[in-house]
Design an enzyme around this catalytic site. Structure first.
Site, PDB file in Angstrom:
ATOM      1  N   ASP A 165       0.837  -1.192   0.000  1.00  0.00           N
ATOM      2  CA  ASP A 165       0.000   0.000   0.000  1.00  0.00           C
ATOM      3  C   ASP A 165       0.881   1.254   0.000  1.00  0.00           C
ATOM      4  OD1 ASP A 165      -2.280   1.581   0.144  1.00  0.00           O
ATOM      5  OD2 ASP A 165      -3.198   0.358   1.707  1.00  0.00           O
ATOM      6  N   GLU A 169       3.007   5.259  -3.620  1.00  0.00           N
ATOM      7  CA  GLU A 169       3.233   6.518  -4.368  1.00  0.00           C
ATOM      8  C   GLU A 169       4.499   7.241  -3.899  1.00  0.00           C
ATOM      9  OE1 GLU A 169      -0.001   6.828  -2.216  1.00  0.00           O
ATOM     10  OE2 GLU A 169      -0.264   5.064  -3.448  1.00  0.00           O
ATOM     11  N   ASP A 218      -7.920   4.458  -3.518  1.00  0.00           N
ATOM     12  CA  ASP A 218      -9.081   4.588  -2.635  1.00  0.00           C
ATOM     13  C   ASP A 218     -10.175   5.422  -3.291  1.00  0.00           C
ATOM     14  OD1 ASP A 218      -7.553   3.174  -0.852  1.00  0.00           O
ATOM     15  OD2 ASP A 218      -6.934   4.925   0.299  1.00  0.00           O
TER      16      ASP A 218
END
Length: 813
Positions: free
Chosen positions: A399, A402, A472
């Site tokens: 997760d 980025e 998300d």
């Protein structure tokens, strides 16, 4: 007169010498200087060329993070005429105008493909104390030319014309500085800093914040598949995923104990609803100060090995959440901090407390690690290996790759990484951190294929066993619609592995007081979830996940109820197609193909599909036309971002809705591309291509159409992917054109296939003689099926059964 002749001869010799010195021929192309710029044209292979530009005399070192292909010895010719230098291979021609410095690209027949527009821009820039440049190069495209790529963008667009986009990694936007054209060429802008992409009537340009040079690759493939093949050759091929990754995956934000997680697996087995994977989200490590400890420190996970073993005993797999950041009370944090390998940028979670909004009186101290540093990547793996891999965790949910960059300040980009400023290498962070896990796991094990689910991607990441999801996103019909072009454009950058949170991540807008705050009881959400589940069955990973409600099938009703049955039907449909999907996976790896295929990939001659953003091919046989608009309930407009989405308050403003009759029949429109005949997957009804048709629908049906000449293997009804061997497959044959298919099998979860441990069974359909040929089996592996049965069914219902022992069989209809 004699003196005049001598003078003319000297002038001719001098001018010839000047021409001869206008460029320097190199092993792979040429170098020259024009308009105060040093310029190099370098053939990587006969169809891919690299362009390098820098201010005259500027010395720099550029090592690509994405490109791994080494230049080949390419046969090329150079001709200089009329102030133009033409450098030509067997496939492409590059022309440089010495006066303007502009470069143009042509195919071997002299058709112009792309041309630079205006001189490149080098603007002096101080990058955290380093003198460098902002760099820009513009191009000119045909007026009606469609282009694709740029990554996963939540803009709903198929063709990426007529827009301005700031390409920087984010939660729901995963950027790749690559485009490809309907004309059959691709362009990779090899720069990792924040980059503005502009397309308007005057230019198409890449404008990057940092660059020691302009560095881009032009490739010609002739069509989309060819371009993708060139991009993968340049930046890395796609390894095989295990078969179990193509089954159904259930997840939730989050399972708060090992008993909650195990109950899901047990319930699926009890109900007979197929399941291959379960995912444990964050905080199995405990509180936020222990963020990403890569260990089970939460008391609710008191016996993690027992949990993992029980998942495996139920013939399922488990992957687990890991992040790009660490809390200050973790072992990885301490070691990374001691080595100066942590960044000081604001990231998730900001507070040490779980309440929302973040209570900044108690900062979490969580910091992102320097994934650009090879030693830091090794430290990351050391703790991942000790805490989780040795416990037999099956894969990684990486997760925030980025990574999350909250409340950012301009000076954050001055943060020093192993490779320079964070600004300079910003967009390549996911490539580096995902690559670190892949390389380290492969270095110690070949028995289990690396499988990584991650939230961000960049060019080249397809080589690291990673499936990228779209972040998300909010739960809405608009969001569902956007996932289709997002996944297709991502595929067109060369990375075939995409998925989204089925049902959307933030579903709180559907939590109303009248349904006890449970969106799964809200008919508006039920309809959305079913349609998303159906579409998700035709992505490389079928994965249900989100916050605000429990997503498991049994919360949506019971067997024999419309919504429950529709969800179960979508999951069974996925499993029936596993032989088709796994064989397509081999084609992706071995022949550089793609799972999700924009219609332009297979029907480029039909201009109606150039900008079609709501239909696609799944593999080369099945046209998928998901229903992406509400038919039974009002379509709720939901605008949500990460901050508002975490607000868990239940709305009391809506009154109870009347009961919805999900048994009614509805209708939808489907466009069937020109150039072939199509068959309805459910009814076998035949349609000509090049027309829009009206299809009757029901809540449990997704419109699917099969291209004439297709051969689709159908697998057995199972509860998990490897429950039953493929010893009695159905071969659905769709006549009307010649066709072929290769049935691929191997050991399903190791790298022995790289050493030839696999089989291929070629199957061909001759339409004129109505003969199906099942060819001789090629290859072998331990435990393979020596004998099997095929049941062959034509779309008109004609059926024949044959026994197959590896030798060729002809079946005549």
């Amino acid at each position: 007169m004699k003196s005049f002749k001598i003078l003319m001869l000297l002038l001719f010799v001098c001018s010839t010498a000047l021409i001869a010195q206008s460029y320097e021929k190199t092993k792979y192309g040429l170098k020259t200087t024009t308009n105060s710029l040093d310029l190099e044209i370098q053939f990587i292979n006969p169809s891919t060329v690299r362009i390098l530009k820098s201010p005259q005399g500027k010395v720099y070192t550029k090592e690509s993070l994405s490109v791994i292909e080494k230049p080949q010895d390419v046969k090329y010719s150079i001709v200089e005429k009329d102030n133009n230098i033409r450098i030509k291979s067997d496939i492409i021609e590059v022309t440089l105008n010495l006066s303007s410095g502009y470069i143009s690209f042509y195919d071997s027949k002299g058709n112009k493909l792309l041309a630079e527009n205006n001189t490149p821009s080098f603007t002096d820039f101080n990058d955290a104390g380093i003198k460098t440049y902002k760099v820009k190069q513009s191009f000119i495209l045909d007026k009606e030319e469609a282009i694709y790529g740029l990554g996963i963008l939540q803009n709903g667009k198929m063709s990426q014309r007529n827009q301005v986009r700031n390409l920087i990694q984010g939660n729901t936007d995963d950027v790749t500085t690559f485009i490809q054209s309907v004309k059959g060429y691709g362009l990779f802008w090899d720069n990792y800093s924040p980059t503005k992409f502009t397309d308007n009537q005057n230019e198409t340009s890449f404008d990057s914040e940092v660059g020691d040079c302009i560095d881009y690759y032009f490739m010609y493939g002739g069509n989309s598949d060819g371009v993708i093949a060139k991009m993968r050759s340049l930046t890395g091929e796609v390894p095989m995923f295990p078969l179990w990754t193509y089954g159904f995956w259930q997840s939730r934000e989050r399972y708060k104990s090992q008993n909650e997680l195990l109950e899901v697996v047990r319930k699926h087995r009890e109900l007979g609803v197929p399941l291959d994977g379960i995912i444990q989200d964050w905080q199995y490590w405990g509180n936020n100060y222990l963020w990403n400890a890569m260990d089970f420190l939460n008391p609710e996970f008191s016996n993690p090995q027992q949990m993992i073993d029980e998942v495996h005993a139920n013939n399922a797999h488990i992957i687990i959440s890991i992040w790009s950041s660490f809390g200050p009370h973790t072992k990885p944090y301490h070691e990374l901090d001691q080595n100066g390998m942590l960044f000081n940028i604001s990231t998730w979670p900001e507070s040490g407390l779980e309440a929302w909004p973040p209570n900044m009186d108690y900062p979490s101290g969580v910091r992102v690690y320097d994934a650009y540093n090879p030693k830091a990547r090794d430290i990351y793996w050391k703790y991942l290996n000790e805490g989780l891999f040795k416990r037999k965790i099956d894969g990684w949910w990486m997760d925030s790759t980025e990574p999350d960059h909250l409340r950012w300040k301009a000076e954050d980009f001055d943060t020093q990484t192993y490779l320079g400023s964070f600004r300079k290498v910003r967009n390549a962070y996911p490539l580096m951190t995902v690559g670190g896990v892949y390389k380290n796991q492969r270095a110690i094990s070949s028995d289990k294929r690396v499988f990584i689910l991650t939230r961000s991607g960049f060019a080249g990441q397809q080589r690291y066993g990673a499936n990228v999801w779209s972040g998300d996103i909010g739960s809405s019909w608009e969001s569902l619609r956007k996932q289709i072009p997002a996944g297709l454009n991502f595929t067109l950058t060369g990375n075939p592995n995409f998925n989204s949170d089925i049902g959307g991540f933030f579903a709180g807008e559907y939590n109303k007081s009248w349904n006890d705050g449970s969106a799964s009881k809200n008919p508006m959400y039920q309809e959305l979830y079913v349609r998303w589940m159906q579409q998700g069955a035709f992505t490389p990973m079928m994965r249900s996940h989100g916050t605000d409600l429990k997503r498991e099938i049994y919360y949506f009703g019971e067997k024999s109820e419309p919504i429950y049955d529709a969800i179960e039907k979508a999951i069974h449909l996925r499993y029936s197609l596993l032989p088709y999907i796994y064989s397509t996976s081999w084609e992706v790896t071995n022949k550089q193909s793609s799972f999700m295929r924009a219609l332009v990939m297979d029907f480029a001659n039909d201009k109606n599909v150039w900008d079609m953003n709501d239909q696609y091919m799944f593999g080369k046989a099945i046209l998928v036309a998901p229903i992406v608009e509400a038919q039974y309930t009002p379509e709720k407009i939901v605008k949500v971002n990460e901050e508002s989405g975490w607000n868990k308050k239940t709305s009391n403003t809506e009154k109870e809705k009347e009961k919805i009759d999900f048994t009614q029949k509805k209708h939808t429109q489907v466009y069937l591309p020109a150039g072939t005949t199509w068959y309805d997957y459910w009814t076998n009804e035949k349609h000509n291509g090049g027309q829009e048709i009206t299809r009757e629908t029901s809540i449990d049906m997704i419109p699917l159409y099969v291209k004439a000449g297709s051969i689709i293997p159908i697998g057995p009804k199972v509860q998990y992917a490897t429950q039953t061997s493929w010893d009695n497959l159905i071969l659905k044959v769709y006549d009307g054109a010649n066709g072929s298919f290769i049935l691929y099998e191997d050991e399903f979860d190791n790298y022995n296939y790289e050493n030839g441990a696999y089989t291929e069974i070629p199957i061909t359909w001759d339409n004129s003689s109505r003969k199906l040929a099942i060819g001789p089996r090629k290859g072998s592996y331990e435990g393979m099926l020596n004998n099997r049965q095929f049941t062959i069914i034509l779309q008109d219902g004609a059926t024949k059964k044959v026994n197959y022992d590896g030798k060729k069989i002809d079946v005549k209809f």
